[in-house]
Design a protein around this motif. Structure first.
Motif, mmCIF file in Angstrom:
data_model
loop_
_atom_site.group_PDB
_atom_site.id
_atom_site.type_symbol
_atom_site.label_atom_id
_atom_site.label_comp_id
_atom_site.label_asym_id
_atom_site.label_seq_id
_atom_site.Cartn_x
_atom_site.Cartn_y
_atom_site.Cartn_z
ATOM 1 N N GLU A 28 -40.887 18.106 -26.219
ATOM 2 C CA GLU A 28 -42.200 17.775 -26.766
ATOM 3 C C GLU A 28 -43.288 18.646 -26.146
ATOM 4 N N ASP A 64 -39.179 14.818 -22.043
ATOM 5 C CA ASP A 64 -40.361 15.260 -22.780
ATOM 6 C C ASP A 64 -40.529 16.763 -22.822
ATOM 7 N N SER A 67 -43.104 21.835 -27.901
ATOM 8 C CA SER A 67 -43.627 21.661 -29.251
ATOM 9 C C SER A 67 -45.156 21.618 -29.246
ATOM 10 N N ARG A 68 -45.717 20.881 -28.277
ATOM 11 C CA ARG A 68 -47.176 20.799 -28.198
ATOM 12 C C ARG A 68 -47.785 22.151 -27.840
#
Length: 337
Positions: free
Chosen positions: A240, A237, A243-244
């Motif tokens: 991610e 993750d 990205s977040r």
């Protein structure tokens, strides 16, 4: 909701030095840096009165410079600053200021961190889980030998900072500090805390016993599930997470809506802590904290033309979070697009 494990450890954080983190070559992936627009604001309205909410996400891009003009304007015009819900631990000054307790606190932390019977991490973990942890440790913190003697709860936390650092991420402390500086510039703003005080009765021995009982009561199978959740977070993750962090820094709220929210009912780390001897205390504190914040928000929306607030992203996106509870009270909510 804060883990009571963290609350107990926070009590000794002022006297226990942090272990130095090993540094290795940073990965090639690039995270957005430079001057960024920053997070959008949620608006809650009661007629002409508005409550502007700044979303807190962690981790965020390291060394980012966010364009704070919009937030500066809202804070400059605000009548009140509503702080995020929090928990304060109240311990007798006689305990905290006793120099003998400095060493005792350090020893307590070592006992809390250790596995039962002083077993090694390899001895208590299933082989597959230990292999995965060892791979992450070798990649991000190869010189952190102390983790091999820690119980899973503490071992995975020990390498967290190194993993974030080497992936261009950091905690949100610097942004909160920036907000506090902006608040101080508004000399007429009312600062409202909804902090709930958790009073820890007794002397050092009483508090140490309670802390040890709490850690010992954590269901071990749930502790392993929590560790596995954290390993998945780091193994698959991390992209991610970056990205977040970028989405938050650039104000792209839609890209945050599908993120896993900490503190959800199926969060194995929350399940672990709620299976401890302090579960009732934590549930009561969480409820008190929510009620205190909602009462302050009600008062602010009734009396202030403009109020600025800070909330964690979970409370803004969760179906049972504080924003959802404001909606249920009939306030108009405008979510950033």
């Amino acid at each position: 909701m804060k883990s009571l494990v963290g609350i107990f450890l926070l009590s000794w954080s002022a006297v226990i030095a942090a272990q130095p983190q090993a540094q290795t070559e940073a990965p090639e992936e690039i995270i957005v840096t430079g001057r960024l627009p920053g997070p959008a604001l949620w608006k809650v309205s009661n007629g002409e009165n508005a409550l502007w909410i700044f979303a807190v996400v962690s981790p965020i891009p390291k060394d980012m410079e966010w364009e704070s003009q919009r937030v500066e304007q809202v804070i400059a015009e605000a009548d009140e600053y509503l702080e995020a819900p929090d928990v304060e631990v109240s311990i007798s000054p006689m305990v905290m200021l006793n120099p003998v307790n400095l060493l005792r606190g350090y020893r307590l932390l070592k006992r809390l961190q250790a596995n039962p019977g002083k077993q090694s991490l390899q001895e208590v973990l299933p082989p597959e889980l230990y292999q995965r942890f060892s791979a992450l440790k070798a990649q991000y913190a190869p010189h952190e030998k102390a983790v091999e003697k820690m119980r899973p709860l503490f071992a995975v936390g020990q390498i967290n900072e190194s993993i974030l650092e080497q992936n261009g991420l950091t905690e949100i402390d610097d942004v909160i500090e920036r907000i506090n500086l902006l608040i101080k510039r508004n000399r007429t703003i009312i600062r409202t805390s909804t902090e709930v005080t958790m009073t820890m009765e007794g002397g050092f021995g009483d508090l140490a016993g309670r802390a040890e009982a709490m850690v010992s009561s954590l269901p071990f199978d749930k502790e392993l599930a929590c560790m596995e959740r954290q390993l998945v977070r780091y193994e698959s993750d991390i992209k991610e997470m970056r990205s977040r962090a970028n989405s938050w820094a650039q104000g792209h709220v839609d890209e945050l809506r599908d993120m896993p929210l900490p503190g959800e009912s199926d969060d194995p780390c929350l399940v672990m802590v709620m299976g401890s001897s302090e579960s009732q205390t934590m549930a009561e504190i969480e409820l008190q904290s929510q009620h205190a914040w909602l009462a302050a928000a009600d008062k602010a929306l009734a009396n202030n033309q403009s109020t600025f607030a800070v909330l964690g992203i979970s409370d803004l996106l969760s179906e049972t979070g504080l924003l959802a509870q404001l909606k249920a009270k009939g306030y108009a909510v405008r979510e950033p697009q």
